[in-house]
Motif scaffolding. Structure first.
Motif, short mmCIF file in Angstrom:
data_model
loop_
_atom_site.label_atom_id
_atom_site.label_comp_id
_atom_site.label_asym_id
_atom_site.label_seq_id
_atom_site.Cartn_x
_atom_site.Cartn_y
_atom_site.Cartn_z
N ALA A 52 0.77 -0.74 -0.12
CA ALA A 52 0.19 -0.16 -0.22
C ALA A 52 0.72 0.77 -0.35
O ALA A 52 0.70 2.19 -0.54
CB ALA A 52 -1.02 0.22 1.14
N GLU A 53 2.07 1.36 0.86
CA GLU A 53 2.64 2.71 0.84
C GLU A 53 3.26 2.40 -0.49
O GLU A 53 3.56 4.13 -1.19
CB GLU A 53 4.12 2.12 1.51
CG GLU A 53 3.66 2.25 3.31
CD GLU A 53 4.55 2.20 4.29
OE1 GLU A 53 5.39 2.91 3.79
OE2 GLU A 53 4.49 1.55 4.95
N LEU A 54 4.01 1.84 -0.73
CA LEU A 54 4.61 1.57 -2.52
C LEU A 54 3.17 2.20 -3.38
O LEU A 54 3.90 3.00 -4.47
CB LEU A 54 5.13 0.40 -2.66
CG LEU A 54 6.02 0.23 -2.14
CD1 LEU A 54 6.40 -1.38 -2.64
CD2 LEU A 54 7.36 0.43 -2.60
N TYR A 55 2.13 2.02 -3.85
CA TYR A 55 0.79 1.87 -4.35
C TYR A 55 1.28 3.62 -4.28
O TYR A 55 0.35 4.82 -5.00
CB TYR A 55 -0.06 1.36 -3.74
CG TYR A 55 -0.11 0.05 -5.09
CD1 TYR A 55 -0.11 0.22 -6.38
CD2 TYR A 55 -0.70 -0.78 -4.31
CE1 TYR A 55 -0.39 -0.95 -7.50
CE2 TYR A 55 -0.54 -2.57 -5.47
CZ TYR A 55 -0.31 -2.24 -7.16
OH TYR A 55 -0.86 -3.51 -6.80
N GLN A 56 0.50 3.84 -2.63
CA GLN A 56 0.83 5.44 -2.79
C GLN A 56 1.59 6.37 -3.09
O GLN A 56 1.55 7.67 -3.98
CB GLN A 56 0.47 5.75 -0.95
CG GLN A 56 0.27 7.26 -0.65
CD GLN A 56 0.05 7.03 0.86
OE1 GLN A 56 0.31 6.27 1.78
NE2 GLN A 56 0.18 8.69 0.98
N ARG A 57 2.62 6.13 -2.53
CA ARG A 57 4.25 6.74 -3.50
C ARG A 57 4.08 6.74 -5.07
O ARG A 57 4.20 7.94 -5.65
CB ARG A 57 5.32 6.34 -2.44
CG ARG A 57 6.57 6.88 -3.47
CD ARG A 57 6.65 8.04 -2.97
NE ARG A 57 7.32 9.15 -3.00
CZ ARG A 57 8.05 10.61 -2.88
NH1 ARG A 57 6.40 11.37 -3.93
NH2 ARG A 57 8.22 11.19 -4.03
N ALA A 58 3.56 5.69 -5.43
CA ALA A 58 4.17 6.31 -7.43
C ALA A 58 2.28 6.68 -8.02
O ALA A 58 2.52 7.24 -8.82
CB ALA A 58 3.91 4.07 -7.50
N ALA A 59 1.36 7.00 -6.73
CA ALA A 59 -0.08 8.17 -7.02
C ALA A 59 1.31 9.03 -7.25
O ALA A 59 0.77 10.40 -8.21
CB ALA A 59 -0.47 7.22 -6.63
#
Length: 75
Positions: A52-59
């Motif tokens: 979830a943290e990685l998805y958030q940063r990608a966005a």
């Protein structure tokens, strides 16, 4: 690289380092070949949180809004 990204990658590295130990621990705690539910769930929560943290940063890097919710189909 900004400090926030370094921190994110450092946490990911820690998860990666601990993953092998966690898997070996789960293997050692099998009961008649069955994995312990609590250990499997704990590992899933750890990996899911990191994901979830990685998805958030990608966005954020795409200049979009961070997803409010990530759904992982666990069927």
């Amino acid at each position: 690289m900004i400090a926030r990204d370094r921190d994110l990658l450092a946490r990911l590295g820690q998860v990666n380092t601990g993953l092998g130990r966690a898997v070996v621990d789960l293997m050692g705690r099998q009961d008649g070949g069955t994995l312990p539910v609590d250990g499997v769930r704990e590992l899933a929560e750890l990996l899911g949180g990191m994901s979830a943290e990685l998805y958030q940063r990608a966005a954020e890097l795409e200049h979009g809004a961070a997803p409010v919710r990530i759904v992982i189909d666990a069927r």
